[in-house]
Motif scaffolding. Structure first.
Motif, PDB file in Angstrom:
ATOM      1  N   CYS A   1      -4.551  -8.593 -39.815  1.00 31.18           N
ATOM      2  CA  CYS A   1      -3.793  -9.260 -38.752  1.00 31.18           C
ATOM      3  C   CYS A   1      -4.578 -10.420 -38.135  1.00 31.18           C
ATOM      4  CB  CYS A   1      -3.423  -8.238 -37.669  1.00 31.18           C
ATOM      5  SG  CYS A   1      -2.490  -8.981 -36.328  1.00 31.18           S
TER       6      CYS A   1
ATOM      7  N   CYS B   1      -3.000  -2.052 -31.108  1.00 30.85           N
ATOM      8  CA  CYS B   1      -3.742  -2.513 -32.294  1.00 30.85           C
ATOM      9  C   CYS B   1      -4.744  -1.477 -32.783  1.00 30.85           C
ATOM     10  CB  CYS B   1      -4.441  -3.830 -31.988  1.00 30.85           C
ATOM     11  SG  CYS B   1      -3.274  -5.120 -31.534  1.00 30.85           S
TER      12      CYS B   1
ATOM     13  N   CYS C   1      -3.216   0.594 -35.367  1.00 29.98           N
ATOM     14  CA  CYS C   1      -2.402  -0.118 -36.365  1.00 29.98           C
ATOM     15  C   CYS C   1      -3.004  -0.023 -37.772  1.00 29.98           C
ATOM     16  CB  CYS C   1      -2.271  -1.580 -35.952  1.00 29.98           C
ATOM     17  SG  CYS C   1      -1.274  -2.517 -37.119  1.00 29.98           S
TER      18      CYS C   1
HETATM   19  S1  SF4 Z   1       0.186  -6.088 -36.509  1.00 32.59           S
HETATM   20 FE1  SF4 Z   1      -1.550  -7.006 -35.438  1.00 32.59          FE
HETATM   21  S2  SF4 Z   1      -0.813  -7.275 -33.334  1.00 32.59           S
HETATM   22 FE2  SF4 Z   1       0.569  -5.830 -34.343  1.00 32.59          FE
HETATM   23  S3  SF4 Z   1      -0.306  -3.838 -33.792  1.00 32.59           S
HETATM   24 FE3  SF4 Z   1      -1.129  -4.451 -35.817  1.00 32.59          FE
HETATM   25  S4  SF4 Z   1      -3.059  -5.398 -35.299  1.00 32.59           S
HETATM   26 FE4  SF4 Z   1      -1.909  -5.353 -33.428  1.00 32.59          FE
END
Ligand code: SF4
Length: 369
Positions: free
Chosen positions: A209, A200, A203
């Motif tokens: 999210c 995360c 990300c």
């Molecule tokens: S989408 Fe959400 S769970 Fe997936 S890596 Fe990104 S922040 Fe983490």
């Protein structure tokens, strides 16, 4: 208009996308072959197969006309051989009904053998720029985490609802879908990982999210319980006359249908039982040698294999029951599934990745006769 997370994800993809051989072309044939190979198979495993397959069968016509044994040989080691057979069935339909050109609409693509909702969406969006989502495991995982969705994710009903949600998030009717679909694939492979904690901190869409905000990213999506696999014991035997080895064609229906295998028997046979089975098959053994055990896992069955090499002095087997061929010929002509990789590799035939043993001359080594 696309939502902010869609824009952010596409921007991230444009500067971070993986360099993959099938991304160098918009040729629908190439994209189709890659999508079928990637079903249930890792990207790293597919790359070599993809290049080899396209060098041998560069277009729809050559695939449609390819003899089945050659086709399966090209697929050897990738597993799930019905994919190769369906590719050829579909190629024949495309040649016959569409003048050799893949249809561009998902609604037409999905009528072809081996093409489901995901693959139709992927080909239509990536090769033809059509506004179609392509919902695979990566999309399900990433979007479930984005939405902190904890319900079931296997049903068609869920996938339809997810497709509607995606269409609402990206309302553009343009080629952005091809990029978005691939962006989900790459984020799912590189950042929002399956079977490991998602990364995360790296990300690009973390601020959107919901699972990350709630700290539940490791438990979403909720996994359905897997059914256990059935375990089958088998005994595999390499009958050899010193130069050639016995193989046989598997039945036309069922597991690994139409591929070639080393003779094998149900159960874990002791050396004495193996010699009796050999005699019933018309093989006159002069030496038996134990080979290491091996295991192969299919989606629903595990084969636990024990192996022998039997040097024979005479073969009175029923005509056509076995083919005796040298290893070069087996290498070139007969597709052997990777379930037998350990035994194929034992005689210098490269199938799959298992190269644990090297072959020793059948005239040397321990004998239990
Ligand atoms: S989408 Fe959400 S769970 Fe997936 S890596 Fe990104 S922040 Fe983490």
């Amino acid at each position: 208009m696309p939502s902010d997370f869609v824009n952010t994800l596409i921007l991230w993809y444009n500067s971070n996308c993986r360099s993959l051989p099938w991304r160098e072309s918009r040729d629908p044939y190439r994209i189709w072959i890659s999508e079928i190979m990637l079903q249930q198979t890792r990207v790293s495993a597919v790359c070599g197969y993809y290049e080899r397959f396209l060098a041998a069968l560069p277009d729809m016509e050559s695939l449609a006309a390819c003899p089945e044994d050659q086709l399966l040989k090209l697929w050897e080691g990738l597993g799930y051989y019905s994919r190769a057979r369906n590719l050829q069935k579909a190629a024949r339909i495309v040649v016959e009904n569409y003048g050799g050109k893949m249809p561009c609409d998902a609604s037409e693509l999905i009528k072809l053998p081996g093409i489901g909702e995901y693959t139709a969406g992927a080909i239509a969006s990536i090769a033809f720029g059509k506004p179609e989502p392509a919902i695979d495991g990566n999309v399900i995982r990433v979007t479930s985490r984005l939405r902190a969705y904890t319900g079931e994710t296997r049903s068609m009903k869920f996938k339809k609802e997810l497709a509607s949600w995606l269409r609402a998030e990206n309302s553009r009717e343009d080629a952005s879908w091809g990029t978005l679909n691939q962006a989900f694939m790459d984020l799912g492979s590189m950042v929002c990982l399956a079977n490991k904690s998602p990364l995360c901190e790296e990300c690009p869409i973390r601020s959107y999210c919901e699972a990350f905000k709630k700290g539940i990213q490791n438990s979403v999506p909720v996994r359905a319980e897997k059914k256990g696999r059935r375990v089958e014991d088998r005994t595999v035997v390499l009958y050899t006359d010193g130069e050639r080895f016995a193989i046989r064609r598997r039945p036309d229906k069922g597991l690994l249908s139409g591929l070639y295998e080393f003779p094998n028997y149900k159960g874990k046979l002791e050396p004495g039982e193996m010699l009796l089975a050999a005699r019933e098959d018309g093989m006159y053994a002069v030496r038996l040698r134990k080979l290491p055990d091996s295991k192969h896992i299919f989606s629903h069955i595990e084969w636990h294999m024990t192996g022998y090499e039997i040097l024979i002095s005479r073969n009175d087997s029923e005509e056509g029951r076995f083919i005796f061929a040298g290893k070069d010929r087996i290498n070139k002509e007969y597709p052997i599934p990777s379930a037998f990789a350990a035994y194929a590799n034992a005689i210098g035939i490269k199938v799959g990745k298992n190269e644990r043993w090297s072959y020793e001359n059948p005239d040397s080594g321990d004998s239990v006769l």
